[in-house]
Design a protein around this motif. Structure first.
Motif, short mmCIF file in Angstrom:
data_model
loop_
_atom_site.label_atom_id
_atom_site.label_comp_id
_atom_site.label_asym_id
_atom_site.label_seq_id
_atom_site.Cartn_x
_atom_site.Cartn_y
_atom_site.Cartn_z
N ILE A 1 10.10 -2.30 -5.39
CA ILE A 1 9.02 -2.94 -4.64
C ILE A 1 9.42 -3.11 -3.18
CG2 ILE A 1 7.69 -5.07 -4.39
CD1 ILE A 1 7.93 -5.37 -7.46
N GLN A 2 10.64 -3.59 -2.95
CA GLN A 2 11.09 -3.79 -1.57
C GLN A 2 11.23 -2.46 -0.83
OE1 GLN A 2 15.02 -5.43 -1.12
NE2 GLN A 2 14.63 -6.12 0.97
N ALA A 3 11.77 -1.44 -1.50
CA ALA A 3 12.01 -0.16 -0.82
C ALA A 3 10.70 0.52 -0.41
CB ALA A 3 12.82 0.76 -1.73
N ARG A 4 9.62 0.31 -1.18
CA ARG A 4 8.36 0.97 -0.87
C ARG A 4 7.56 0.25 0.21
NH1 ARG A 4 5.96 2.24 -6.90
NH2 ARG A 4 7.87 3.06 -7.83
N ALA A 5 7.95 -0.99 0.53
CA ALA A 5 7.25 -1.77 1.56
C ALA A 5 5.77 -1.93 1.22
CB ALA A 5 7.41 -1.13 2.94
N ALA A 6 5.49 -2.19 -0.05
CA ALA A 6 4.11 -2.40 -0.46
C ALA A 6 3.57 -3.69 0.13
CB ALA A 6 4.02 -2.45 -1.98
N LEU A 7 2.29 -3.68 0.49
CA LEU A 7 1.65 -4.86 1.06
C LEU A 7 0.98 -5.69 -0.02
CD1 LEU A 7 1.13 -6.20 3.81
CD2 LEU A 7 -1.01 -4.92 3.94
N ARG A 8 0.31 -5.01 -0.98
CA ARG A 8 -0.39 -5.68 -2.06
C ARG A 8 -0.08 -4.98 -3.37
NH1 ARG A 8 -0.80 -10.36 0.23
NH2 ARG A 8 -2.85 -11.29 -0.03
N LEU A 9 -0.48 -5.62 -4.47
CA LEU A 9 -0.21 -5.06 -5.80
C LEU A 9 -0.82 -3.68 -5.96
CD1 LEU A 9 0.90 -5.42 -8.67
CD2 LEU A 9 -1.24 -6.60 -9.25
N SER A 10 -1.98 -3.45 -5.38
CA SER A 10 -2.63 -2.15 -5.48
C SER A 10 -1.77 -1.04 -4.88
CB SER A 10 -3.99 -2.19 -4.78
OG SER A 10 -3.85 -2.60 -3.43
N ASP A 11 -1.05 -1.34 -3.80
CA ASP A 11 -0.20 -0.32 -3.16
C ASP A 11 0.90 0.14 -4.12
OD1 ASP A 11 -1.66 -0.75 -0.81
OD2 ASP A 11 -0.31 -2.34 -0.17
N LEU A 12 1.42 -0.77 -4.91
CA LEU A 12 2.48 -0.42 -5.85
C LEU A 12 1.96 0.45 -6.99
CD1 LEU A 12 4.48 -3.73 -6.30
CD2 LEU A 12 5.31 -1.62 -5.30
N LEU A 13 0.87 0.01 -7.60
CA LEU A 13 0.39 0.69 -8.80
C LEU A 13 -0.19 2.06 -8.49
CD1 LEU A 13 -1.25 -2.29 -10.71
CD2 LEU A 13 1.09 -1.41 -10.85
N ALA A 14 -0.69 2.26 -7.26
CA ALA A 14 -1.29 3.55 -6.89
C ALA A 14 -0.29 4.68 -6.94
CB ALA A 14 -1.89 3.45 -5.49
N GLU A 15 1.00 4.37 -6.84
CA GLU A 15 2.03 5.40 -6.77
C GLU A 15 2.73 5.65 -8.10
OE1 GLU A 15 3.11 4.42 -2.10
OE2 GLU A 15 4.46 3.78 -3.70
N GLU A 16 2.25 5.00 -9.17
CA GLU A 16 2.88 5.14 -10.47
C GLU A 16 2.20 6.24 -11.28
OE1 GLU A 16 5.68 3.48 -11.79
OE2 GLU A 16 5.80 3.14 -9.62
N PRO A 17 2.97 7.07 -12.00
CA PRO A 17 2.37 8.14 -12.82
C PRO A 17 1.43 7.57 -13.87
CG PRO A 17 4.76 8.44 -12.59
CD PRO A 17 4.44 7.09 -12.03
N GLY A 18 0.29 8.24 -14.06
CA GLY A 18 -0.66 7.84 -15.08
C GLY A 18 -1.52 6.65 -14.71
N MET A 19 -1.38 6.14 -13.49
CA MET A 19 -2.15 4.99 -13.05
C MET A 19 -3.02 5.43 -11.86
SD MET A 19 0.54 1.90 -13.49
CE MET A 19 -0.79 0.80 -13.94
N VAL A 20 -4.32 5.21 -11.97
CA VAL A 20 -5.27 5.70 -10.98
C VAL A 20 -6.07 4.53 -10.44
CG1 VAL A 20 -7.18 7.28 -10.55
CG2 VAL A 20 -5.42 7.89 -12.23
N LEU A 21 -6.07 4.38 -9.12
CA LEU A 21 -6.86 3.32 -8.51
C LEU A 21 -8.35 3.65 -8.60
CD1 LEU A 21 -5.00 2.14 -5.29
CD2 LEU A 21 -4.93 1.19 -7.59
N SER A 22 -9.13 2.62 -8.85
CA SER A 22 -10.59 2.73 -8.84
C SER A 22 -11.12 1.79 -7.77
CB SER A 22 -11.15 2.33 -10.22
OG SER A 22 -12.54 2.16 -10.16
N HIS A 23 -11.99 2.31 -6.89
CA HIS A 23 -12.46 1.51 -5.76
C HIS A 23 -13.91 1.06 -5.96
CE1 HIS A 23 -8.85 2.20 -3.45
NE2 HIS A 23 -8.92 3.48 -3.76
N PHE A 24 -14.32 0.93 -7.22
CA PHE A 24 -15.62 0.34 -7.52
C PHE A 24 -15.44 -1.17 -7.63
CE2 PHE A 24 -17.27 4.35 -9.89
CZ PHE A 24 -17.41 4.98 -8.66
N LEU A 25 -16.20 -1.96 -6.87
CA LEU A 25 -16.21 -3.41 -7.00
C LEU A 25 -14.84 -4.02 -6.71
CD1 LEU A 25 -18.17 -3.51 -10.36
CD2 LEU A 25 -19.07 -3.27 -8.06
#
Length: 662
Positions: free
Chosen positions: A30-54
């Motif tokens: 988490i620290q090495a990626r300099a994520a700002l919010r939880l969404s930033d972290l999960l977007a870069e994980e295999p098999g996990m896809v961000l959805s921008h509805f609502l």
């Protein structure tokens, strides 16, 4: 040392030997990626896809964000909009690890866990005294101030955290009044207190409070008049979670957990041609939960976890029919982990839920793990799940003034959208309004299999396959586009849904100072009633001004799902320095956006969002034993799609400095 996880089995287990596939994101990552919010972290994980509805939610195994349960230290987070829990609400500064369980978990966690569970585990205070402060500056005048302080002495330990994130927002449609992503300010405060009362009894209290203030201006022209509206929203959410752990003897514990949480928003729309029109909407959701769990080791071959709980939920909103509604859920669950041989483990679990709205529901699951030495693990499971429509999906009509999107409850979608059209707030209608009826409950049966192996000390290979059968899936679909380019959404039941696919990941350390991770997901989704209709000749498309019967090859599956997604993470030290660089990419192939030709299915090229790749770059530079600097790029290639992905604001540059006590 292997990580110890709790989410998959609701009891501490070594990650390598957990029978249910579990992924962990560590504090160091988490620290090495300099994520700002939880969404930033999960977007870069295999098999996990961000959805921008609502809001920004997460898709697991092709299922909407409504089917993934989000927990903080094992307790549920509330405040969903149309089923989506906005991951941008959550700071990452206090996270010790994130545990991700993909696949049905209703047998332990209930109806919101059809697709999986994400558990955010907060930092445990350990240092006698530690103080940390930090500042991050980013494009769009975005500032993130963080601070934490902790102490530990004898039997007591405590930690307090503060986070402030503010931004001026951004505008992708300068030709119309208002910002696409308006300015906002969020404040998050959290704390934790741990006490060891004696050798058998310990207690913990977690608390969290967050507030957000968001403002925007909307405008449109009608019959020569310019109408402008000022939108503002205030959000407050808090939770308090005390727990007590009693170690009866070695291998036998009781845990009593209490969780109280409340989420409230207040939105004001003011303006109009004379500036006097006002529209106020409020939403208040609260839960009260009590649960008792017993963990018992019987000999060397059986670990038994049992528990019971009760929860009351109350929703009070001016835009919900009846304004105040409530329900109660009581449950019993049991899990048995059988360690039959050194090479074979069997896990069975079942949960009985009684809900005041839908009665009894039984959710069983069976899983196994086959081990070969220390390097090979094969896991499989089959389980069922259930989910009832939420109050929001049925009755709530809501507009987010920051993002600008609107959500209409299914019970009255056609009438309310007609009123928006009449008032001049809609640019384009993209779905036939006659398709909408009140949504009904859902049920599922899911199959999962996965394998992990170490190919030598530097290479790890993972694969998994899944298949979910869901009846009466409640799907969120865009039904119109507003004058500011944002979308209007509502809900429909899709009678018989299948989502299936494969995941693969390779993690390689070519040299000690470098790491490479490559992940890929192939996803296939379909509405089986649509397949039957195509086979019967009931669906038509239009090309070159002529209608034609669709074939199976014309059907693109469910809206909002990419068939191909991939992720790449490269981390390496910069030669001759103490710095390291991280390069991370996420690819999404094209996916369905909305029905454009009136047949209510995805079949035409103009109904897709083009595929794209997002790249992020971070450079980490330790300055001393107690200071750390980061610089980097978000969306480095400046990908923008103003009409279809308004959440992408383009390339952003950031710099951050963190200082700790020695």
């Amino acid at each position: 040392m292997d990580a110890v996880v709790v989410t998959a089995t609701r009891s501490p287990s070594v990650l390598r030997d957990v029978p249910i596939p579990t992924r962990v994101i560590s504090a160091e990552q988490i620290q090495a990626r300099a994520a700002l919010r939880l969404s930033d972290l999960l977007a870069e994980e295999p098999g996990m896809v961000l959805s921008h509805f609502l809001g920004t939610g997460i898709q697991l195994q092709g299922l909407d964000p409504a089917y993934t349960l989000i927990l903080i230290d094992g307790e549920p987070v509330i405040g969903r909009s149309g089923g989506t829990l906005d991951l941008d609400r959550f700071t990452v500064m206090d996270i010790a690890s994130i545990e991700i369980v993909q696949g049905p978990s209703s047998s332990l966690y209930g109806s919101e866990a059809l697709a999986g569970v994400i558990n955010i585990r907060t930092r445990q205070p350990e240092e006698p005294f530690r103080l940390q402060i930090g500042l991050r500056r980013q494009t769009h005048n975005t500032d993130n101030w963080v601070g934490s302080i902790e102490g530990s002495q004898g039997r007591y330990a405590w930690r307090m955290n503060a986070d402030r994130l503010q931004s001026d927002g951004y505008d992708l449609h300068p030709e119309t009044p208002g910002l696409t992503g308006p300015g906002y300010a969020t404040n998050t405060f959290s704390g934790r207190f741990d006490a060891t009362i004696n050798s058998k009894l310990s207690a913990r209290v977690n608390a969290r409070f967050a507030t957000e203030d968001q403002r925007n201006v909307l405008g449109f022209q009608q019959e020569g008049f310019v109408f402008t509206f000022e939108e503002s929203e205030q959000r407050d959410d808090w939770s308090l979670s005390p727990s007590l752990l009693w170690r009866v003897r070695s291998g036998h514990t009781w845990t009593l957990r209490n969780h109280i949480s409340d989420y409230r928003t207040e939105s004001l729309l003011a303006g109009g041609i004379d500036g006097r029109e006002q529209e106020l909407s409020t939403f208040d959701q609260g839960i009260r939960k009590l649960e008792l769990q017993n963990d018992l080791i019987l000999g060397t071959t059986l670990l038994l976890n049992t528990g019971a709980g009760i929860q009351r939920e109350v929703v009070d909103a001016g835009r919900i029919t009846g304004e105040t509604r409530s329900n109660r859920t009581a449950w019993l669950f049991s899990q048995q982990q059988f360690f039959l041989t050194e090479a074979f483990d069997l896990t069975t679990s079942v949960r009985f839920d009684h809900h005041t709205d839908y009665g009894w529901q039984v959710s069983p699951k069976v899983g196994f793990m086959i081990k070969s030495g220390k390097s090979v693990r094969l896991r499989g499971s089959v389980g069922t799940g259930f989910k009832a429509p939420t109050f929001q999906q049925l009755y709530m009509d809501y507009t987010n003034p920051v993002a600008g999107y609107s959500v209409i409850g299914s019970a009255d979608a056609s009438n309310l959208l007609a009123k928006l059209i009449e008032s001049g707030r809609i640019r384009t209608v993209i779905t036939d309004l006659t398709a909408f009826e009140t949504v009904t409950p859902e049920s599922s049966v899911s199959f999962n299999v996965s394998g992990d192996t170490d190919v030598g000390p530097a290479l790890h290979v993972h694969f998994s396959a899944f298949r979910n059968h869901v009846r009466d899936l409640v799907e969120t679909l865009p039904i119109a586009i507003k004058t500011n380019g944002q979308q209007v959404f509502s809900y429909v039941n899709l009678s018989r849904i299948v989502t299936q696919g494969i995941n693969a990941e390779v993690r390689w350390r070519p040299i000690q100072t470098s790491r490479i991770s490559l992940g890929y997901q192939l996803l296939d989704t379909r509405d089986l009633d649509v397949i039957d209709g195509i086979d019967n000749g009931d669906y038509f498309g239009r090309k070159n001004g002529r209608d034609f019967r669709l074939s199976r090859s014309d059907y693109g599956g469910l809206f909002g799902r990419s068939r191909h997604t991939a992720s790449l993470q490269v981390s390496t030290n910069i030669p001759g320095t103490s710095a390291d660089i991280q390069i991370r990419g996420a690819l999404k192939s094209r996916y369905g956006f909305g029905d454009q030709n009136g047949n209510l299915i995805l079949d035409a090229d103009q109904e897709y969002v083009d595929g794209h790749t997002l790249w992020n770059v971070t450079v980490n530079q330790p300055l001393s034993g107690f200071a750390h600097m980061q610089i980097g790029l978000v969306n480095a290639l400046d990908h923008v799609n103003a009409d279809q992905i308004p959440s992408l604001s383009g390339r952003q540059v950031f710099a951050a400095l963190t200082i700790n006590t020695p």
